[in-house]
Write an enzyme that holds these catalytic residues in place. Structure first.
Site, PDB file in Angstrom:
ATOM      1  N   LYS A 161     -20.519 -73.945 -28.458  1.00 26.27           N
ATOM      2  CA  LYS A 161     -20.185 -75.076 -29.330  1.00 26.27           C
ATOM      3  C   LYS A 161     -19.386 -76.173 -28.603  1.00 26.27           C
ATOM      4  O   LYS A 161     -19.963 -76.911 -27.817  1.00 26.27           O
ATOM      5  CB  LYS A 161     -19.448 -74.560 -30.570  1.00 26.27           C
ATOM      6  CG  LYS A 161     -20.420 -73.811 -31.525  1.00 26.27           C
ATOM      7  CD  LYS A 161     -19.894 -73.808 -32.931  1.00 26.27           C
ATOM      8  CE  LYS A 161     -20.754 -73.021 -33.887  1.00 26.27           C
ATOM      9  NZ  LYS A 161     -21.607 -73.872 -34.705  1.00 26.27           N
ATOM     10  N   ASP A 194     -15.292 -63.256 -30.094  1.00 29.73           N
ATOM     11  CA  ASP A 194     -16.298 -64.313 -30.199  1.00 29.73           C
ATOM     12  C   ASP A 194     -15.581 -65.620 -30.552  1.00 29.73           C
ATOM     13  O   ASP A 194     -15.200 -65.847 -31.697  1.00 29.73           O
ATOM     14  CB  ASP A 194     -17.310 -63.920 -31.283  1.00 29.73           C
ATOM     15  CG  ASP A 194     -18.366 -64.992 -31.536  1.00 29.73           C
ATOM     16  OD1 ASP A 194     -18.125 -66.169 -31.183  1.00 29.73           O
ATOM     17  OD2 ASP A 194     -19.421 -64.658 -32.105  1.00 29.73           O
ATOM     18  N   THR A 212     -33.768 -66.356 -15.570  1.00 28.30           N
ATOM     19  CA  THR A 212     -34.198 -67.417 -14.657  1.00 28.30           C
ATOM     20  C   THR A 212     -33.099 -68.458 -14.434  1.00 28.30           C
ATOM     21  O   THR A 212     -32.746 -68.760 -13.306  1.00 28.30           O
ATOM     22  CB  THR A 212     -35.457 -68.126 -15.184  1.00 28.30           C
ATOM     23  OG1 THR A 212     -36.517 -67.182 -15.267  1.00 28.30           O
ATOM     24  CG2 THR A 212     -35.888 -69.252 -14.245  1.00 28.30           C
TER      25      THR A 212
END
Lengths: 460, 460
Positions: free
Chosen positions: B318, B287, B343
């Site tokens: 970020k 991460d 979507t």
């Protein structure tokens, strides 16, 4: 030359250039779901143009998410505004360092169209996120009531939650309905019940699903049966709320189940849900991600229901071009700051675009237009249903703007044939064709759509 | 006049205009976490200006998310580009109808800085979403291997998943670490272990957390103890993987635990994690939401570890100003289309901004600058640690660019005092002050930061 655009398809769809571009893209980015690759510079209004030069009447609208058409001058003006440029280049952590114009952007945009009774907002970046934030607010409110107002968190709560254990991480549930779609995150997906392709292999919370009324059509013929069916479903909702293995903190429902097959229920059913949620202290969340922003001929789909009191929360995305939830009760703001929080809390750039869209929709009264055009479109669809009763079944969406759908044997095949004729439509559920035109869809576009349907249906 | 900007504070912070604006905003939008309300038009480079006219040296950068400063000309140029305007006004469902320029935007932007070995990408809108999408890819891969390549889904799987039951909704886990932060969605929050304010009252999955090494400082003094501590943690990871109540499909770890207190571990520890995940067939997700995009003096934080093989997935957000995950193994693309899907699949507008940022970072070699400036800043921080040993404890981040932090008795009070002197810093963990300057932070900014620290620390 406005008004003279027409659809035209000169290649197979996707064409050779689309195919080549998608194949290249697929090396680095999953392109298996690509219909075709688009030349957005050439797209205009309700027409989308692919890289092969084919022009389609777009009655699908990027999965129901384009409100006022491609390259709309009002949207371009917003995109070029100093406000937009600042929001793009100075992306704030809105919760910590909001821009001086943030309040105005909300007041002159999203809050202008807030559902009745819901005058507060929290912004997000997708429908999934909006629903999950709504769930979190509901869970925190549930525990706040249980804990007692002003009662501090216990050491045990504080420690256990870090370990995902009770009592800090409680067993609480959100009730949703069979065939519903509420998003793809781990919380929202636990409420989604539409298709295996959405859910398979993903861990889910043990949350309840209630049956959603399976209406029979035509409505006039099956009035009594449909009413009984809705009563059955309401009873099931109450049974689940009172008997589930853990408390049901919230109920989430779409005004029209969209991904699940354009399933409608009556205002009485939704009033029943409002009554039950009130009775049992369950937060009622209306998911207007697909139905919101005018598509049903009212700004919000749930306005069709004349609820005696507003839902507790209404979530939105898609045509808003941003996302979030509205609410009215200040108790849905958690007891402490930073509980409902994340770095960006939405994207001011997209909220500015939303403001431009809202003002265009209001200025041009596009919701009323959608209602009017929807009625005309429905009348034409009824003629098709009469002409091809074996292929256009369970036509629905009357009086719901352009939110029109029908069942057919091979929905995917029908949509594919329509595409080859230069008209984009969509499927949902197992055998449903759904129409999702933009709000700028007008009477003049109807013949193209109906003509293509007639041609395809006539050839079956 | 570039270069002559200085910080200056003429009011209390927040000032009267900020207070009034926040109070008004709070009527409709939770404003309790607002530091001050910002005049972004007047903000420039690494200086942020509030509505009271106070100018702050920004060493917090919108929770570590501003890469190249306020109103950067390269960002403004990108915001004004035709490509950006089209992405703003014609927001596509990228998975269905990508723009003809989408592939190029990725290739000339995010993929230019892809971590070694990871040449594919899936885009998202936030770090939370990026992590959850990575989890979903890992879960689908786990079950695909278990099911066998090419084996079709069973009727039982298809039906049970709609009811959130096994086998369709399996018990599978993601392992994370104590004090980690991976986001706020229901899946990512189940991996977050930082603070009760992030987690309390929200249902969570029963997923394992391993201890993260609690290093002692100075490192030179505690070499043996720290090594033993890391071995203990690695052993705990392996125990959890082999003994958890359900299979552990993925492990997620930050290169530096950021929200949890700027906790570092050695390259050997991360190599150990890579070895364990390989041994047990666990997808390793790094991460890099906060550590990525140059802040540690390398483009990706995990480059400091010289892993013998790349992580399976790297997530980002970020400073990227967008979000997503990189991966290399095509098996992480699910077996069918529409399984990893939503979507919008990110926002092309923000990906275009990311491209401009990446090209500016590469052109100006801002990562090398960050490494150089970070070394100079660390040297000054060491002097403060020597001068105020009781207030600047466990200084860390040496050789990690400007990713510098220290512990102190009252971190919040210290950050507040710094703010009143016109310098924004941040807290993390329980008692940590963290520095998160932008990549454009230069040697010339160091005296302002250090001077303010010296003044505040000297007054304690």
């Amino acid at each position: 030359m406005p008004g003279v655009l027409e659809n035209s398809v000169a290649t197979e769809v996707p064409g050779p250039l689309s195919k080549a571009a998608a194949k290249q893209l697929d090396q680095v980015f999953d392109a298996r779901a690509v219909h075709f690759v688009v030349d957005y510079d050439k797209s205009e209004g309700t027409y989308i143009v692919d890289v092969d030069g084919n022009r389609f009447l777009d009655v699908y609208s990027q999965i129901a998410s384009i409100p006022i058409g491609y390259n709309h001058p009002a949207a371009i003006a917003a995109a070029q505004s100093p406000e937009m440029i600042s929001a793009l280049v100075n992306r704030p952590a809105i919760g910590n360092f909001p821009s001086k114009v943030w309040g105005d952007i909300l007041q002159n945009g999203l809050l202008k169209v807030a559902p009745k009774g819901l005058d507060k907002i929290f912004t997000a970046q997708s429908g999934s996120e909006a629903n999950e934030l709504a769930f979190k607010a509901a869970f925190m409110l549930y525990r706040r009531k249980e804990r007692g107002e002003g009662v501090e968190w216990t050491e045990e709560e504080i420690k256990s939650c870090l370990n995902n254990s009770k009592p800090g991480s409680p067993d609480l549930a959100v009730l949703s309905f069979e065939n519903s779609f509420h998003g793809r995150g781990f919380g929202s997906l636990s409420c989604t019940r539409s298709k295996a392709v959405h859910k398979l292999d993903i861990p889910a919370f043990n949350w309840p699903q209630a049956p959603f009324p399976a209406r029979k059509y035509p409505l006039e013929k099956y009035e009594a049966e449909n009413e009984a069916e809705e009563q059955r479903c309401l009873q099931a909702v109450e049974n689940l709320i009172t008997s589930w293995h853990c408390p049901v903190a919230a109920l989430i429902v779409e005004p029209i189940q969209s991904e699940g097959g354009d399933n409608h229920a009556s205002p009485a059913f939704f009033q029943g849900l409002r009554d039950l949620t009130k009775k049992h202290g369950v937060v009622m969340i209306v998911d207007e991600v697909q139905t919101g922003f005018g598509a049903t001929g009212k700004f919000w789909g749930h306005e069709h229901f004349n609820l005696t009191s507003p839902p507790d929360m209404v979530t939105f995305s898609k045509k808003a071009q941003t996302a979030g939830y509205y609410f009215g009760d200040r108790a849905l703001v958690p007891d402490k700051a930073y509980r409902q929080f994340n770095t960006w809390i939405g994207d001011a750039a997209r909220v500015i675009m939303s403001k431009a869209i809202i003002n265009e929709v209001l200025d041009k009264d596009l919701v009323a237009q959608c209602a009017r055009v929807g009625d005309a479109l429905y009348a034409e669809m009824e003629k098709l249903a009469q002409k091809y009763p074996e292929h256009v079944m369970n036509l629905r969406g009357k009086g719901q703007g352009t939110y029109i759908a029908f069942d057919t044997q091979d929905a995917a095949g029908l949509v594919k044939s329509m595409k080859s004729l230069g008209v984009l439509t969509g499927t949902c559920g197992l055998q449903t064709v759904r129409l999702r035109p933009m709000l700028i869809f007008e009477e003049k576009h109807i013949p193209t759509l109906i003509g293509a349907f007639d041609k395809v249906l006539g050839s079956l």
